[in-house]
Motif scaffolding. Structure first.
Motif, PDB file in Angstrom:
ATOM      1  N   HIS A 102      14.837 -36.165  13.909  1.00 28.71           N
ATOM      2  CA  HIS A 102      13.683 -35.694  13.137  1.00 28.71           C
ATOM      3  C   HIS A 102      14.073 -35.347  11.708  1.00 28.71           C
ATOM      4  O   HIS A 102      13.406 -34.543  11.047  1.00 28.71           O
ATOM      5  N   GLY A 103      15.153 -35.948  11.240  1.00 31.47           N
ATOM      6  CA  GLY A 103      15.551 -35.784   9.855  1.00 31.47           C
ATOM      7  C   GLY A 103      16.435 -34.589   9.583  1.00 31.47           C
ATOM      8  O   GLY A 103      16.734 -34.290   8.417  1.00 31.47           O
ATOM      9  N   GLY A 104      16.865 -33.880  10.625  1.00 37.41           N
ATOM     10  CA  GLY A 104      17.674 -32.686  10.434  1.00 37.41           C
ATOM     11  C   GLY A 104      19.165 -32.961  10.456  1.00 37.41           C
ATOM     12  O   GLY A 104      19.609 -34.110  10.509  1.00 37.41           O
ATOM     13  N   GLN A 105      19.936 -31.886  10.444  1.00 34.18           N
ATOM     14  CA  GLN A 105      21.389 -31.985  10.423  1.00 34.18           C
ATOM     15  C   GLN A 105      22.008 -31.896  11.815  1.00 34.18           C
ATOM     16  O   GLN A 105      23.217 -32.053  11.971  1.00 34.18           O
ATOM     17  N   SER A 145       4.277 -31.540  20.269  1.00 32.32           N
ATOM     18  CA  SER A 145       4.407 -32.795  21.012  1.00 32.32           C
ATOM     19  C   SER A 145       5.414 -33.698  20.306  1.00 32.32           C
ATOM     20  O   SER A 145       5.749 -33.492  19.136  1.00 32.32           O
ATOM     21  N   ASP A 146       5.894 -34.698  21.013  1.00 33.07           N
ATOM     22  CA  ASP A 146       6.837 -35.634  20.407  1.00 33.07           C
ATOM     23  C   ASP A 146       6.229 -36.304  19.188  1.00 33.07           C
ATOM     24  O   ASP A 146       6.906 -36.516  18.176  1.00 33.07           O
ATOM     25  N   LYS A 147       4.945 -36.636  19.280  1.00 30.89           N
ATOM     26  CA  LYS A 147       4.282 -37.302  18.149  1.00 30.89           C
ATOM     27  C   LYS A 147       4.198 -36.365  16.944  1.00 30.89           C
ATOM     28  O   LYS A 147       4.441 -36.771  15.809  1.00 30.89           O
ATOM     29  N   LEU A 148       3.831 -35.105  17.205  1.00 29.88           N
ATOM     30  CA  LEU A 148       3.724 -34.151  16.103  1.00 29.88           C
ATOM     31  C   LEU A 148       5.078 -33.959  15.435  1.00 29.88           C
ATOM     32  O   LEU A 148       5.170 -33.923  14.200  1.00 29.88           O
ATOM     33  N   LYS A 149       6.115 -33.847  16.232  1.00 29.63           N
ATOM     34  CA  LYS A 149       7.451 -33.683  15.660  1.00 29.63           C
ATOM     35  C   LYS A 149       7.819 -34.892  14.796  1.00 29.63           C
ATOM     36  O   LYS A 149       8.337 -34.739  13.677  1.00 29.63           O
ATOM     37  N   ALA A 150       7.549 -36.088  15.320  1.00 31.06           N
ATOM     38  CA  ALA A 150       7.896 -37.299  14.574  1.00 31.06           C
ATOM     39  C   ALA A 150       7.081 -37.419  13.293  1.00 31.06           C
ATOM     40  O   ALA A 150       7.575 -37.888  12.264  1.00 31.06           O
ATOM     41  N   ASP A 151       5.830 -36.958  13.343  1.00 35.50           N
ATOM     42  CA  ASP A 151       4.951 -37.069  12.176  1.00 35.50           C
ATOM     43  C   ASP A 151       5.293 -36.066  11.080  1.00 35.50           C
ATOM     44  O   ASP A 151       5.158 -36.375   9.887  1.00 35.50           O
ATOM     45  N   VAL A 152       5.709 -34.863  11.464  1.00 31.96           N
ATOM     46  CA  VAL A 152       5.769 -33.750  10.511  1.00 31.96           C
ATOM     47  C   VAL A 152       7.190 -33.338  10.125  1.00 31.96           C
ATOM     48  O   VAL A 152       7.467 -33.069   8.958  1.00 31.96           O
ATOM     49  N   LEU A 153       8.084 -33.282  11.095  1.00 34.32           N
ATOM     50  CA  LEU A 153       9.381 -32.663  10.841  1.00 34.32           C
ATOM     51  C   LEU A 153      10.226 -33.391   9.786  1.00 34.32           C
ATOM     52  O   LEU A 153      10.873 -32.714   8.964  1.00 34.32           O
ATOM     53  N   LEU A 198       1.938 -14.574  -1.584  1.00 37.77           N
ATOM     54  CA  LEU A 198       1.221 -14.323  -0.340  1.00 37.77           C
ATOM     55  C   LEU A 198      -0.227 -14.733  -0.530  1.00 37.77           C
ATOM     56  O   LEU A 198      -0.799 -14.551  -1.610  1.00 37.77           O
ATOM     57  N   GLY A 199      -0.829 -15.276   0.521  1.00 41.30           N
ATOM     58  CA  GLY A 199      -2.217 -15.708   0.405  1.00 41.30           C
ATOM     59  C   GLY A 199      -2.999 -15.461   1.676  1.00 41.30           C
ATOM     60  O   GLY A 199      -2.428 -15.203   2.745  1.00 41.30           O
ATOM     61  N   ALA A 200      -4.311 -15.521   1.529  1.00 41.61           N
ATOM     62  CA  ALA A 200      -5.219 -15.509   2.674  1.00 41.61           C
ATOM     63  C   ALA A 200      -5.625 -16.949   2.938  1.00 41.61           C
ATOM     64  O   ALA A 200      -6.039 -17.665   2.015  1.00 41.61           O
ATOM     65  N   VAL A 201      -5.489 -17.398   4.183  1.00 39.83           N
ATOM     66  CA  VAL A 201      -5.765 -18.792   4.542  1.00 39.83           C
ATOM     67  C   VAL A 201      -7.020 -18.841   5.405  1.00 39.83           C
ATOM     68  O   VAL A 201      -7.092 -18.179   6.449  1.00 39.83           O
ATOM     69  N   THR A 202      -7.994 -19.621   4.946  1.00 38.71           N
ATOM     70  CA  THR A 202      -9.259 -19.775   5.677  1.00 38.71           C
ATOM     71  C   THR A 202      -9.399 -21.212   6.160  1.00 38.71           C
ATOM     72  O   THR A 202      -9.245 -22.162   5.376  1.00 38.71           O
ATOM     73  N   VAL A 203      -9.691 -21.350   7.442  1.00 36.90           N
ATOM     74  CA  VAL A 203      -9.917 -22.672   8.046  1.00 36.90           C
ATOM     75  C   VAL A 203     -11.362 -22.724   8.497  1.00 36.90           C
ATOM     76  O   VAL A 203     -11.856 -21.803   9.160  1.00 36.90           O
ATOM     77  N   ARG A 204     -12.060 -23.799   8.132  1.00 38.08           N
ATOM     78  CA  ARG A 204     -13.475 -23.930   8.472  1.00 38.08           C
ATOM     79  C   ARG A 204     -13.690 -25.163   9.346  1.00 38.08           C
ATOM     80  O   ARG A 204     -13.581 -26.292   8.884  1.00 38.08           O
ATOM     81  N   ASP A 205     -13.911 -24.929  10.613  1.00 37.89           N
ATOM     82  CA  ASP A 205     -14.312 -25.971  11.545  1.00 37.89           C
ATOM     83  C   ASP A 205     -13.363 -27.172  11.522  1.00 37.89           C
ATOM     84  O   ASP A 205     -13.783 -28.321  11.372  1.00 37.89           O
ATOM     85  N   ALA A 206     -12.060 -26.886  11.673  1.00 35.05           N
ATOM     86  CA  ALA A 206     -11.067 -27.959  11.700  1.00 35.05           C
ATOM     87  C   ALA A 206     -10.846 -28.417  13.133  1.00 35.05           C
ATOM     88  O   ALA A 206     -10.972 -27.649  14.088  1.00 35.05           O
ATOM     89  N   GLU A 207     -10.503 -29.674  13.280  1.00 35.67           N
ATOM     90  CA  GLU A 207     -10.256 -30.214  14.609  1.00 35.67           C
ATOM     91  C   GLU A 207      -8.920 -29.675  15.144  1.00 35.67           C
ATOM     92  O   GLU A 207      -7.902 -29.716  14.463  1.00 35.67           O
ATOM     93  N   ALA A 208      -8.946 -29.156  16.376  1.00 36.16           N
ATOM     94  CA  ALA A 208      -7.751 -28.581  17.000  1.00 36.16           C
ATOM     95  C   ALA A 208      -7.000 -29.667  17.760  1.00 36.16           C
ATOM     96  O   ALA A 208      -6.949 -29.685  18.989  1.00 36.16           O
ATOM     97  N   ASP A 209      -6.415 -30.594  17.006  1.00 41.63           N
ATOM     98  CA  ASP A 209      -5.729 -31.705  17.660  1.00 41.63           C
ATOM     99  C   ASP A 209      -4.209 -31.597  17.570  1.00 41.63           C
ATOM    100  O   ASP A 209      -3.489 -32.409  18.142  1.00 41.63           O
ATOM    101  N   ARG A 210      -3.718 -30.599  16.852  1.00 41.22           N
ATOM    102  CA  ARG A 210      -2.280 -30.393  16.739  1.00 41.22           C
ATOM    103  C   ARG A 210      -1.981 -28.962  17.180  1.00 41.22           C
ATOM    104  O   ARG A 210      -2.016 -28.036  16.382  1.00 41.22           O
TER     105      ARG A 210
END
Length: 726
Positions: A65-68, A106-114, A186-198
């Motif tokens: 996953h691109g790490g050491q 998931s394996d896909k999420l790791k491969a996509d993001v890491l 530091l920030g406040a993070v607002t999520v509006r009706d996002a798909e919970a697929d990850r």
């Protein structure tokens, strides 16, 4: 001693520190501060790409996953070093996010993001559970969480859900929040009706945050301590460096103690992440209780030592303080962590101090086990003789008195003897006398005294301390004058354990009064049945009489009882006092301990009281920390690296801990504290006896104050006062 213990960890730390010195400069930190003051949008620091190219963002990630391909311990080593620099930017939140995704994605999420998080092309932010949670409604998530570390720099967010899961979100609104730490937004993070697929499952963000933010806290504490010590060496007041003042030495010594405890706790928490719930919870709880508080204590101490200059905006001391306070705020209340540890301690949970022996030592263990089995089959007299003759009593010493055993072999021998329930002879004071005889004794002295001592046939006492010369043995007044065939010793010794039982004593006396301080002292072996010796028991505050006064009035000691050269006895005595061996023996306790305290609180019916739980949690954390210091020192010796300050720190922490446990237990007794009883009485009455006895713990073997001076001068390098009488 840093978080890492091995030579590889030391090399990694040195590499990261070198990188930081080249790239994470004071100018880059001040640039982030200026940007925050001007209200500008946060930007990645100039060293971001170099940091990513160094591979530091992916130290803990697998190569696929691109790490050491290392682990979280290596990442903690790097975080400690970067924490020293007050590094601005998204390093910590990005590393925490990738660790969470690696743990629960998931394996896909790791491969996509890491890979993108590892190479620095993407950055992430994580909201800790205390920041709130998003709501999942039929696969759509919404809500606001705050504060989120590094939110304005992130293009990926790992945010908690109300059901304990975590969502990885790419599209969110970020509102700037005014941050105490001027170097990281530091920030406040607002999520509006996002798909919970990850979604991440089975992860504990708080545990990973304690490890990673705790490692950074250790770096902050280390930088603050180093700055305070450096300033104390240079800043002069009243015509001398302030580091000569005992108050400054003690302040810096306490900072070092807090730092070493925090490092040990974070290291153990990393180890425990793969263990069962109770062991993991105990170790992480201790780290959560100690790490951030250590950073705050050291940062505050740094400001205090610097005085007015440390309070100015131009000095970096306040930036360290702001970073430390922010880490403590984000990790949550230490009292909550103490409550978790207390609950486990009351339930009987303890962290074992096990040592894993290198694989190459397996054949050694087999040989030791076979021989120990033979010893175990012997009756006690035969067994003691065999152990003395075979070097089993003091295996660290050279043959024939020991086995010339290195650190690994010493540990194996200890483990196998314990497993077979074979107990070596309890040497007591002889444990200090034997190494001096081995190194400085004549062959005749060695043959005369060592075999029977190692068989347990000779009891020794130590005639060192005097009424006017305790820790400062340079003030000895007991004198030895040359007479025909030997020496005549006259003087008074005090605090002598076992004097009424001992057949022989090791004694230092001044043989040349014209030489200064530790020169002109000679080391003698004194027959305790000699004419001219008078022993008077000293009744202690407990009513017992363990110690004694010993008066020597013209006691004759023949020349063949002088150990080492005449007038060089201090060198021999130092060998006695500083004899080194590898071991995990617990520190001697005259008072109570945490299991006894838990038993007392349970018997009194107060173990569930929140204030009592907080006290038990604090003391359980202390106990675990000093046990870890012993374990880490042993592991450093096994790996062939210097254990550093650990032994000095551990002694002081352990002795104070024994007093604090006993004092806390006494407060639970209420009016029953006015009663007392013998060592065999019930626990409540016995506890007052513990309290009286515990006062000796911070006196014997060097007082707390002297030990703090030793830490300040010998470990931290603070200057000695050339005129300690003023």
């Amino acid at each position: 001693m840093a978080i890492g213990l091995t030579e590889e960890h030391e090399a990694l730390a040195a590499s990261v520190r070198g990188f930081a010195e080249r790239h994470v400069t004071s100018e880059s930190v001040r640039e982030a501060v200026g940007s925050a003051e001007r209200g500008e949008a946060p930007a990645h620091p100039g060293f971001w790409q170099a940091l990513a190219a160094q591979g530091l963002l992916g130290l803990h990630l697998p190569e696929e996953h691109g790490g050491q391909g290392y682990g979280l311990l290596e990442q903690a080593v790097a975080l400690e070093e970067l924490g020293r620099t007050i590094a601005p930017g998204a390093y910590v939140p990005t590393v925490l996010a990738s660790a969470l995704i690696q743990a629960g994605g998931s394996d896909k999420l790791k491969a996509d993001v890491l890979p993108a998080l590892a190479d620095g092309s993407r950055t992430a932010a994580v909201a800790l559970p205390t920041a709130g949670a998003l709501v999942d409604t039929e696969g759509r998530v919404s809500g606001t969480v705050q504060p989120v570390l590094g939110a304005q720099l992130a293009d990926l967010f790992v945010l908690p859900l109300t059901d304990g899961r975590w969502a990885v979100v790419e599209h969110a609104e970020v509102e700037h929040l005014e941050a105490l730490d001027l170097t990281r937004p530091l920030g406040a993070v607002t999520v509006r009706d996002a798909e919970a697929d990850r979604i991440l499952t089975g992860v504990n963000a708080r545990e990973l945050a304690v490890v990673l933010l705790g490692a950074e806290a250790c770096g902050v504490a280390g930088r603050a301590l180093d700055e305070a010590v450096a300033y104390a060496k240079l800043r002069e007041q009243f015509g001398r460096p302030i580091g000569q003042f005992q108050g400054v030495k003690h302040k810096c010594g306490r900072m070092l103690i807090a730092l070493e405890r925090a490092r040990a706790a974070v290291w153990d928490a990393v180890r425990a992440l793969t263990e069962d719930d109770e062991q993991r919870g105990y170790a992480v709880g201790v780290a959560a209780a100690l790490a951030a508080d250590a950073a705050v204590e050291c940062a505050e101490g740094n400001v205090q030592v610097h005085g007015g200059i440390g309070y100015t905006f131009e000095h970096d001391a306040h930036l360290l303080y702001r970073r430390a306070l922010t880490l403590r705020a984000l990790l949550g209340k230490a009292s909550a962590a103490r409550a978790e540890v207390a609950a486990l301690a009351v339930a009987g949970v303890r962290r074992p101090m096990d040592i894993e022996i290198p694989a190459e030592a397996l054949s050694l263990r087999s040989d030791v086990r076979a021989r120990v089995a033979e010893l175990a089959a012997m009756e006690i007299t035969e067994q003691r003789a065999a152990m003395a003759a075979g070097g089993w009593v003091t295996p660290h010493l050279p043959e024939p008195w020991g086995k010339a055993a290195g650190p690994v072999e010493q540990i194996v021998i200890q483990q196998e003897l314990k497993a077979a329930k074979v107990r070596p002879v309890p040497l007591m004071i002889a444990a200090w006398a034997v190494p001096s005889l081995v190194q400085y004794g004549t062959p005749e002295q060695q043959e005369r005294f060592l075999p029977p001592t190692l068989r347990g046939e000779i009891i020794w006492c130590q005639l060192f301390s005097e009424p006017g010369a305790g820790s400062d043995l340079a003030g000895l007044t007991t004198r030895a004058e040359r007479v025909e065939g030997g020496w005549s010793i006259t003087g008074q010794k005090i605090w002598t354990s076992l004097a009424r039982d001992a057949q022989w004593g090791i004694c230092i006396a001044r043989t040349d009064p014209d030489r200064p301080k530790h020169d002109g002292i000679t080391y003698f072996l004194v027959d305790m049945s000699s004419p001219g010796i008078e022993i008077r028991p000293l009744c202690e505050c407990t009513g017992d009489a363990v110690f004694n006064e010993v008066f020597l009035d013209g006691v004759f000691v023949p020349d063949d009882r002088v150990v080492g050269p005449v007038n060089e006895g201090w060198r021999v005595a130092r060998n006695t006092l500083a004899n080194e061996r590898v071991g995990l023996t617990s520190s001697f306790q005259l008072g109570g301990d945490v299991p006894k305290l838990v038993a007392l609180a349970t018997e009194l019916g107060v173990a569930d009281d929140p204030l009592v739980r907080d006290g038990i949690g604090r003391l359980a954390c202390d106990e675990h920390a000093f046990a870890l210091l012993g374990l880490r020192a042993t592991l450093k010796q096994i790996s062939g690296t210097d254990p550093g300050a650990t032994a000095n720190v551990r002694k002081l922490v352990a002795m104070e801990h024994g007093q604090q446990v006993t004092e806390f237990g006494f407060t639970l007794l209420g009016d029953e504290g006015a009663l007392t009883g013998g060592w065999r009485s019930d626990l409540r009455r016995r506890w007052t006896r513990y309290l009286l006895a515990s006062r000796a713990m911070t006196i014997g073997g060097g007082t707390t104050e002297v030990n703090l001076n030793v830490i300040g001068e010998r470990i931290l390098g603070l200057p000695r006062d050339p005129d300690p009488t003023r």
